[in-house]
Design a protein around this motif. Structure first.
Motif, PDB file in Angstrom:
ATOM      1  N   ALA A  13      -8.720  16.954  -1.276  1.00  0.00           N
ATOM      2  CA  ALA A  13      -8.052  16.109  -2.273  1.00  0.00           C
ATOM      3  C   ALA A  13      -8.177  14.636  -1.904  1.00  0.00           C
ATOM      4  CB  ALA A  13      -6.580  16.504  -2.388  1.00  0.00           C
ATOM      5  N   ALA A  14      -8.002  14.315  -0.631  1.00  0.00           N
ATOM      6  CA  ALA A  14      -8.030  12.915  -0.196  1.00  0.00           C
ATOM      7  C   ALA A  14      -9.403  12.297  -0.367  1.00  0.00           C
ATOM      8  CB  ALA A  14      -7.577  12.813   1.256  1.00  0.00           C
ATOM      9  N   THR A  15     -10.437  13.034   0.013  1.00  0.00           N
ATOM     10  CA  THR A  15     -11.787  12.484  -0.118  1.00  0.00           C
ATOM     11  C   THR A  15     -12.192  12.356  -1.578  1.00  0.00           C
ATOM     12  OG1 THR A  15     -12.693  14.720   0.201  1.00  0.00           O
ATOM     13  CG2 THR A  15     -12.578  13.293   2.139  1.00  0.00           C
ATOM     14  N   ALA A  16     -11.788  13.312  -2.413  1.00  0.00           N
ATOM     15  CA  ALA A  16     -12.103  13.227  -3.846  1.00  0.00           C
ATOM     16  C   ALA A  16     -11.426  12.034  -4.489  1.00  0.00           C
ATOM     17  CB  ALA A  16     -11.682  14.518  -4.542  1.00  0.00           C
ATOM     18  N   ALA A  17     -10.240  11.659  -3.972  1.00  0.00           N
ATOM     19  CA  ALA A  17      -9.491  10.538  -4.534  1.00  0.00           C
ATOM     20  C   ALA A  17      -9.903   9.192  -3.928  1.00  0.00           C
ATOM     21  CB  ALA A  17      -7.999  10.761  -4.323  1.00  0.00           C
TER      22      ALA A  17
ATOM     23  N   GLU B 277       0.840  -1.190   0.000  1.00  0.00           N
ATOM     24  CA  GLU B 277       0.000   0.000   0.000  1.00  0.00           C
ATOM     25  C   GLU B 277       0.881   1.248   0.000  1.00  0.00           C
ATOM     26  OE1 GLU B 277      -4.061  -1.026   2.237  1.00  0.00           O
ATOM     27  OE2 GLU B 277      -2.284  -1.244   3.514  1.00  0.00           O
ATOM     28  N   THR B 278       0.307   2.350  -0.502  1.00  0.00           N
ATOM     29  CA  THR B 278       1.044   3.608  -0.619  1.00  0.00           C
ATOM     30  C   THR B 278       0.481   4.624   0.359  1.00  0.00           C
ATOM     31  OG1 THR B 278       1.477   3.212  -2.965  1.00  0.00           O
ATOM     32  CG2 THR B 278       1.724   5.470  -2.167  1.00  0.00           C
ATOM     33  N   VAL B 279       1.371   5.313   1.057  1.00  0.00           N
ATOM     34  CA  VAL B 279       0.992   6.319   2.046  1.00  0.00           C
ATOM     35  C   VAL B 279       1.597   7.656   1.640  1.00  0.00           C
ATOM     36  CG1 VAL B 279       1.006   6.963   4.482  1.00  0.00           C
ATOM     37  CG2 VAL B 279       1.030   4.538   3.840  1.00  0.00           C
ATOM     38  N   LEU B 280       0.774   8.688   1.625  1.00  0.00           N
ATOM     39  CA  LEU B 280       1.263  10.047   1.413  1.00  0.00           C
ATOM     40  C   LEU B 280       1.536  10.684   2.768  1.00  0.00           C
ATOM     41  CD1 LEU B 280       1.750  12.528  -0.505  1.00  0.00           C
ATOM     42  CD2 LEU B 280      -0.597  13.207   0.071  1.00  0.00           C
TER      43      LEU B 280
ATOM     44  N   ALA C 160      -0.853  14.707  -5.829  1.00  0.00           N
ATOM     45  CA  ALA C 160      -0.176  14.137  -4.667  1.00  0.00           C
ATOM     46  C   ALA C 160      -0.926  12.924  -4.106  1.00  0.00           C
ATOM     47  CB  ALA C 160      -0.009  15.201  -3.576  1.00  0.00           C
ATOM     48  N   VAL C 161      -2.260  12.972  -4.122  1.00  0.00           N
ATOM     49  CA  VAL C 161      -3.044  11.885  -3.516  1.00  0.00           C
ATOM     50  C   VAL C 161      -3.454  10.811  -4.524  1.00  0.00           C
ATOM     51  CG1 VAL C 161      -3.961  13.392  -1.707  1.00  0.00           C
ATOM     52  CG2 VAL C 161      -5.244  13.106  -3.832  1.00  0.00           C
ATOM     53  N   LYS C 162      -3.141  11.004  -5.783  1.00  0.00           N
ATOM     54  CA  LYS C 162      -3.562  10.040  -6.808  1.00  0.00           C
ATOM     55  C   LYS C 162      -2.943   8.665  -6.544  1.00  0.00           C
ATOM     56  CE  LYS C 162      -3.868   9.487 -11.824  1.00  0.00           C
ATOM     57  NZ  LYS C 162      -3.517  10.094 -13.142  1.00  0.00           N
ATOM     58  N   GLY C 163      -3.790   7.643  -6.439  1.00  0.00           N
ATOM     59  CA  GLY C 163      -3.318   6.285  -6.230  1.00  0.00           C
ATOM     60  C   GLY C 163      -2.861   5.973  -4.821  1.00  0.00           C
ATOM     61  N   VAL C 164      -3.142   6.879  -3.886  1.00  0.00           N
ATOM     62  CA  VAL C 164      -2.690   6.716  -2.503  1.00  0.00           C
ATOM     63  C   VAL C 164      -3.747   5.974  -1.678  1.00  0.00           C
ATOM     64  CG1 VAL C 164      -2.363   8.055  -0.382  1.00  0.00           C
ATOM     65  CG2 VAL C 164      -1.077   8.638  -2.427  1.00  0.00           C
TER      66      VAL C 164
ATOM     67  N   ARG D 114       4.955   8.241  -0.542  1.00  0.00           N
ATOM     68  CA  ARG D 114       5.084   9.467  -1.322  1.00  0.00           C
ATOM     69  C   ARG D 114       5.030  10.615  -0.327  1.00  0.00           C
ATOM     70  NH1 ARG D 114       0.437   9.933  -5.343  1.00  0.00           N
ATOM     71  NH2 ARG D 114       1.500   8.073  -6.147  1.00  0.00           N
ATOM     72  N   THR D 115       5.850  11.609  -0.509  1.00  0.00           N
ATOM     73  CA  THR D 115       5.825  12.735   0.411  1.00  0.00           C
ATOM     74  C   THR D 115       5.822  14.046  -0.349  1.00  0.00           C
ATOM     75  OG1 THR D 115       6.826  13.687   2.413  1.00  0.00           O
ATOM     76  CG2 THR D 115       8.345  12.933   0.712  1.00  0.00           C
ATOM     77  N   THR D 116       5.188  15.045   0.246  1.00  0.00           N
ATOM     78  CA  THR D 116       5.126  16.347  -0.402  1.00  0.00           C
ATOM     79  C   THR D 116       6.285  17.223   0.052  1.00  0.00           C
ATOM     80  OG1 THR D 116       3.685  17.296   1.321  1.00  0.00           O
ATOM     81  CG2 THR D 116       2.615  16.272  -0.588  1.00  0.00           C
TER      82      THR D 116
END
Length: 340
Positions: free
Chosen positions: A111-115, A3-6, A72-76, A30-32
């Motif tokens: 962004a997170a909820t939309a993704a 799994e991927t975590v931002l 940033a949140v795509k695929g997270v 992934r980090t911003t």
């Protein structure tokens, strides 16, 4: 597939340890960062603990702007929203700190909820679950909310409270599947990964170097940054954590106790640690006439209110390490990095 975590704000002190522990637990991370030029510094910091090759990626996004967050949140799968824009500095404008913290949290949640991210863990602060009056004694828990309208609150306390409240209000109106958890840490100390951003650890550095000539009568609920990363991951994965606040404070420790721990535990390297406790009135005088940066701590002089972490123990199985170990590990790390 892992799994991927931002993790937001990858160059930050807490974020660096969250990234490290996520990678250690087998996640892709992934980090911003606010600009591409900060990527190498994050890689260098994490590389002091493990090899992040192929499992750590970056997204350029700033909490004060909308751009970049959808990518940033795509695929997270999960988000650890650790970063908070401090802003403000010495300005007297209360919104200089409040608006960026609140609006940044809402940008991440939008962004997170939309993704369709499974869960967002937001880092708040124990100061968002504290009595407004520092004179209050006893033990409080997550059911308490700091009153943001209290005129005695510092901009930092107000910003953390309002940002967390805005996050919960947003989620109350959201009908999707994304879940929210908040973690409310105390005073964060422990080893550093880099000297570029040491956060609250600077207090230990000032004690060890002798730059702090005396010790104010202030008590801190010390939590190790490694334990803080651990509770974020537990809050991210525990089925029973959804929709909950978790205090992540450690032992209540007076700064005079911290000084004794350092003086006794560091041997010759602790010889400059001050042992004299500064009277409250002297701290207030210095804050008023010589060092305005001390004004935010003066209301905390003598404060004995503490927070309960029973909920984190019960639901998450979280157990922080003793404060004296954290303080000494922090000091040894600063010394080894020549960061005094």
């Amino acid at each position: 597939m892992p799994e991927t975590v931002l993790v937001t704000g990858g160059s930050g002190y807490i974020a660096g340890w969250c990234i490290t522990e996520l990678l250690r637990n087998g996640y892709e991370v992934r980090t911003t960062v606010r600009s591409g030029g900060k990527e190498q510094a994050v890689l260098d910091a994490v590389s002091t603990q493990l090899d992040p090759a192929g499992r750590l990626s970056f997204a350029v996004a700033d909490l004060t702007a909308d751009d970049g967050w959808d990518d940033a949140v795509k695929g997270v799968d999960y988000v650890l929203h650790v970063a908070s824009p401090l802003g403000g500095g010495a300005t007297d404008d209360p919104d200089a700190m409040i608006a960026p913290a609140r609006d940044g949290a809402l940008r991440v949640l939008h962004a997170a909820t939309a993704a369709g991210v499974k869960r967002v863990v937001l880092t708040s602060a124990a100061n968002a679950a504290s009595p407004s009056s520092y004179a209050t004694q006893g033990v409080t828990d997550e059911t308490l909310w700091t009153d943001p309208e209290d005129p005695t609150l510092s901009p930092y306390r107000r910003s953390k409270t309002l940002a967390e409240r805005a996050a919960w209000d947003f989620m109350d109106s959201h009908q999707g599947s994304t879940e929210l958890v908040t973690v409310l840490p105390g005073a964060v100390f422990g080893p550093i990964l880099t000297t570029s951003n040491i956060g609250s650890v600077g207090i230990v550095g000032r004690l060890v170097s002798g730059r702090m000539r005396g010790v104010p009568r202030i008590g801190l609920e010390i939590v190790d940054v490694r334990d803080l990363a651990d509770i974020h991951i537990r809050a991210m994965t525990s089925p029973d954590a959804a929709g909950q606040r978790f205090l992540a404070t450690g032992e209540f420790t007076w700064m005079s106790q911290m000084a004794r721990t350092l003086r006794e535990g560091l041997g010759a390297e602790g010889r400059r640690v001050p042992t004299r406790q500064v009277p409250d009135f002297a701290v207030k005088l210095v804050a008023r006439f010589r060092d305005p940066s001390l004004r935010e701590i003066t209301p905390a002089l003598g404060r004995r209110n503490r927070h309960s972490t029973a909920k984190a123990h019960r639901i998450l199985g979280w157990q922080p390490r003793p404060a004296h170990r954290t303080v000494l590990d922090c000091a040894h790390s600063l010394l080894s990095h020549d960061a005094l």
